[in-house]
Design an enzyme around this catalytic site. Structure first.
Site, PDB file in Angstrom:
ATOM      1  N   ASP A 148       0.681  -1.170   0.466  1.00  0.00           N
ATOM      2  CA  ASP A 148       0.016   0.110   0.435  1.00  0.00           C
ATOM      3  C   ASP A 148       0.767   1.349  -0.538  1.00  0.00           C
ATOM      4  O   ASP A 148       1.987   1.786   1.127  1.00  0.00           O
ATOM      5  CB  ASP A 148      -0.659   0.246   1.241  1.00  0.00           C
ATOM      6  CG  ASP A 148      -2.448   1.331   1.053  1.00  0.00           C
ATOM      7  OD1 ASP A 148      -2.650   2.012   0.068  1.00  0.00           O
ATOM      8  OD2 ASP A 148      -3.179   1.025   2.595  1.00  0.00           O
ATOM      9  N   ASP A 161      -2.999   2.281  -6.110  1.00  0.00           N
ATOM     10  CA  ASP A 161      -2.155   2.753  -4.834  1.00  0.00           C
ATOM     11  C   ASP A 161      -2.274   1.570  -4.451  1.00  0.00           C
ATOM     12  O   ASP A 161      -0.946   0.971  -3.246  1.00  0.00           O
ATOM     13  CB  ASP A 161      -1.351   3.712  -4.143  1.00  0.00           C
ATOM     14  CG  ASP A 161      -2.872   4.024  -3.366  1.00  0.00           C
ATOM     15  OD1 ASP A 161      -4.275   3.232  -3.349  1.00  0.00           O
ATOM     16  OD2 ASP A 161      -3.110   4.663  -2.715  1.00  0.00           O
ATOM     17  N   GLU A 162      -2.682   0.478  -4.484  1.00  0.00           N
ATOM     18  CA  GLU A 162      -2.581  -0.853  -3.599  1.00  0.00           C
ATOM     19  C   GLU A 162      -2.681  -1.707  -4.529  1.00  0.00           C
ATOM     20  O   GLU A 162      -3.254  -1.745  -5.588  1.00  0.00           O
ATOM     21  CB  GLU A 162      -3.091  -0.416  -2.421  1.00  0.00           C
ATOM     22  CG  GLU A 162      -4.832  -1.042  -2.296  1.00  0.00           C
ATOM     23  CD  GLU A 162      -5.325  -0.818  -1.056  1.00  0.00           C
ATOM     24  OE1 GLU A 162      -5.454  -1.389  -0.010  1.00  0.00           O
ATOM     25  OE2 GLU A 162      -6.675  -0.042  -1.419  1.00  0.00           O
TER      26      GLU A 162
END
Lengths: 373, 446
Positions: free
Chosen positions: B53, B146-147
């Site tokens: 993350d 973003d993860e």
């Protein structure tokens, strides 16, 4: 109001009108059936605001009058009464209740004032003509399977009924499409229909009309205006509002230059498609038609379900072609053609609309979009 | 599960040296490089399911590109009517968090630097990070820009290192080459990996092993379980199930009886069991976009230009991905923050802006009843590849022509840029902002 009526005589019109009443209603009066007793007749009316059905039946009227009671409840009660029962309907003196008596059964239903009941029927409609019940059935059956359920294209949610020319002849034409298939059926224009407005009859009305005319062999009186359609026969009158929209210019999507002709006995074709489609995936339902020199090879392929092919002898002499269709759509169309008749397919290529006709019936025409397979 | 030899229980995240401290040695510094950044867990060399993350991703990217922002509170979000898309860790000190309405965020932290989101930039950085992840294992399941989950089982031989070390090296590589930091959660299934990555942030590395999972979970609130939202949490608390430990005390059969299908998940997750695989294919379920207006809008003619622009944007993304969807969803938020969502299933999947717009517009017509809206959004779901998309439509004789026009516009744009050519109905979204009194014109039907 006070009447006595045979259970069977009451059940039939009640069954007809109650099916118009929506099961879930936010407006209480719309859940009710309007009962009117006068001159030896009981008339029953139900509405969903878009259409209403009025049906009259003979009965012994002790005291004329009118009221409204919950339609489904009354129907359930009458349905469950023993066959041959004499049913007494009596509205209380304060008009708040209606008593139902049959043998040793007693019911009391709450009523709502008649004034609240919305009236749809009544006014006279400009265009009037007569259809035989058989013709009315044909217009509906040949087209209703293609009615769209896509609510955003509400103007497709019904059958487009209009007057047009086929060659020199004036015809009454019914058309329905959901974008993937189109059904068009026509018959000579009935007397009195000339100059009729082009209208879109909503799906629910189509279904109710179809149910009602199933029980008649006689003629059907059709009344029509810009925004209403009325079907009347026997003691039953159905009036519906029409879809306020513009039906697409469907003639432009019917191809004129398809040159590959397939003729196949419809019953054999339908059964073969049905068998092969067992393998098609639930999502696409696709089957492939490969045509080459007198032989049709139907096939379906699915990574999960396996593979199927079946050969059918056909009349086909054009250049070889492979074309895919949704099997359900093929069967829907084949269902409209007698098993012994030849279905005629007119194709161009695997991406363009295909025309299907019934060799034994030149009034009906179907257009079907292929699928990529 | 792995035949790989035990490397020890402690890994240095700077020099990647392994040690075994189980015998009693417990130095808090790496003896090789002296770093404090150690990760220690008895199962460290055996765990292989990870959740990675990025830390305050959008804000980190902006700080990287403008070092003057480094020690300032930075909020990424649109106008004062929008919500916080991301807040840097400085801003978080003031209580700012993502999804907070902008005006609240600015009340909490008035001196924050507000930056409009530059999604293209973030997407590019996100894609680079994903590439780095894929270089480590093909089993990467992105959850958002973003993860992502990563399954590193069987990668020991390839990288000559246990997954724990491969991940530490990946985190350092991302930081060194892209200038953004990430936090890693390592465990033996997806659920715990995701929980884990949240426990040590930013620039963190947290491990949950099989030995302590059940006792660790027992002390957590039920909301930690994936799938337990506000409503279910309320129901569970009302039934006396406040912590995961409370859930552990109830039989799986009983939970299923009480809560249905989700009951099974509650039972399994509460004991740290999650059999879901890391799925690479399920990345995109829907493609959507939405916008919050500067001032509330009531009139359909004023809403339409926004709807058209959003439809074009969504269509553009579908086309670039080579996918199409058969369900169009219109989303509206009223002045009173009531969220409305209306869907239409199409007969055939589409990727065309024209069809998305027309479908959403018909849905919109049913909702515009004089109330004011603060947000409009459009999405396409039920996705599949584009080979079956947009066949000829028998109910729309003009459809072929409109499809051709859209394809032609796309080609011009590909050559000359987005702004080279556009439809009139989209322009008014921008102009309306500047002149809200502008009278709506008749829609251009083609």
């Amino acid at each position: 109001m006070k009447i006595t009526i045979d259970r069977a005589a009451l059940l039939k019109p009640l069954a007809h009108v109650q099916s118009v009443v929506e099961r879930r209603n936010t407006i209480p009066i719309l859940a009710n059936v309007l009962l009117r007793a006068a001159d030896g007749q009981l008339s029953l009316t139900a509405t969903d605001m878009d259409m209403d059905v009025v049906e009259a039946v003979a009965c012994a009227v002790d005291q004329p009058g009118e009221t409204t009671v919950p339609a489904h409840t009354l129907y359930e009660i009458v349905r469950k009464l023993p066959d041959g029962a004499e049913v007494g309907l009596t509205v209380s003196s304060d008009a708040n209740r209606m008593a139902i008596r049959a043998g040793r059964s007693n019911f009391s239903l709450p009523t709502l004032p008649v004034e609240e009941f919305p009236a749809l029927s009544g006014d006279t409609l400009a265009t009037n003509f007569v259809l035989s019940a058989a013709d009315a059935k044909t217009l509906i059956d040949r087209t209703r399977f293609a009615i769209s359920t896509e609510e955003t294209r509400y103007y497709l949610n019904g059958i487009y009924l209009h007057e047009t020319k086929a060659g020199d002849m004036s015809v009454l034409r019914a058309v329905a499409t959901d974008g993937h298939r189109l059904a068009r059926v026509q018959m000579p224009l009935p007397e009195g229909a000339a100059g009729m407005p082009a209208v879109i009859v909503p799906r629910k009305a189509v279904q109710e009309i179809r149910k009602l005319i199933d029980e008649t062999d006689g003629d059907v009186q059709v009344g029509l205006s810009e925004n209403k359609l009325r079907f009347a026969f026997g003691g039953t009158v159905l009036t519906t509002k029409l879809i306020d929209g513009t039906f697409p210019d469907y003639e432009r999507v019917i191809p004129a230059a398809n040159d590959k002709t397939l003729r196949v006995t419809c019953g054999d074709f339908k059964k073969a498609v049905d068998r092969v489609a067992t393998i098609s995936t639930e999502k696409s339902r696709s089957v492939k038609l490969a045509l080459d020199n007198g032989t049709l090879t139907l096939s379906a392929n699915s990574p999960e379900n396996g593979q199927a092919t079946e050969e059918v002898d056909v009349d086909y002499t054009a250049s070889a072609i492979e074309i895919g269709f949704n099997s359900r759509y093929l069967i829907d169309i084949a269902d409209q053609i007698d098993d012994g008749n030849k279905a005629v397919f007119l194709m161009a290529d695997a991406a363009s609309p295909t025309i299907v006709t019934d060799e034994g019936d030149d009034g009906a025409l179907y257009v079907l979009m292929p699928m990529r397979v | 599960m792995t035949a790989w030899p035990d490397r020890g229980d402690t890994l240095c995240r700077e020099c990647f040296t392994w040690r075994d401290t189980s015998t009693g040695e417990s130095d808090n510094r790496c003896p090789c490089c002296g770093s404090h950044r150690l990760v220690r867990h008895p199962e460290l060399s055996h765990l292989s399911i990870a959740h990675l993350d990025c830390d305050a991703f959008y804000a980190s990217v902006e700080k990287r590109d403008d070092p003057a922002l480094l020690d300032k509170p930075v909020i990424i979000g649109g106008g004062h009517r929008g919500v916080v898309s991301a807040a840097c860790y400085v801003a978080r000190v003031y209580g700012v968090h993502s999804a907070m309405p902008m005006f609240k965020a600015l009340a909490a932290c008035p001196h924050a630097v507000v930056i409009k989101p530059n999604m293209k930039k973030y997407a590019a950085v996100g894609a680079e990070i994903r590439e780095m992840m894929r270089a480590v294992t093909p089993l990467v399941e992105p959850l958002s820009i973003d993860e992502a989950f990563m399954d590193l089982r069987g990668t020991e031989r390839l990288h000559h290192a246990p997954p724990a070390e491969t991940l530490a090296r990946l985190a350092k590589r991302v930081e060194d080459t892209l200038g953004v930091t990430v936090s890693i959660g390592l465990s033996y299934n997806k659920f715990l990996a995701k929980v884990s990555s949240d426990l040590d942030k930013p620039r963190g590395y947290h491990v949950i092993g099989e030995t302590e999972a059940v006792t660790f979970l027992a002390q957590q609130p039920v909301s930690i379980l994936w799938g337990v939202g506000k409503a279910l949490r309320r129901k569970l608390v009302a039934d006396g199930l406040r912590t995961v430990g409370d859930l552990q005390g109830v039989e799986e059969r009983e939970l299923i009886r009480r809560y249905g299908v989700i009951g099974q998940r509650l039972a399994r997750f509460s004991h740290g069991r999650d059999s879901r695989n890391v799925e690479t294919g399920s990345a995109v379920k829907s493609v959507s976009n939405e916008t919050t207006f500067d001032t509330d809008i009531t009139a359909i003619d004023a809403l339409r230009p926004y709807l058209w622009r959003l439809s074009e944007e969504v269509s553009g993304r579908l086309k670039r991905k080579g996918i199409a969807g058969a369900t169009v969803t219109l989303k509206l938020k009223t002045k009173e923050f009531r969220l409305l969502s209306r869907q239409q299933h199409l007969g055939a999947p589409t990727q065309l802006a024209d069809r998305i717009y027309r479908t959403a517009d018909a849905l919109l017509a049913g909702e515009v009843t004089g109330r004011a809206f603060r947000l409009i959004g459009v999405g396409v779901s039920d996705l599949g590849d584009a080979s079956h998309a947009d066949p000829q439509d028998l109910a729309e004789p003009d459809f072929e022509q409109r499809r051709k026009i859209e394809t032609a516009i796309d080609m011009v744009r590909a050559k000359l840029g987005e702004a080279a050519i556009t439809k009139g109905r989209g322009l008014r979204a921008g102009r309306m902002k500047q002149s809200p009194s502008d009278k709506p014109r008749v829609e251009d039907e083609n």
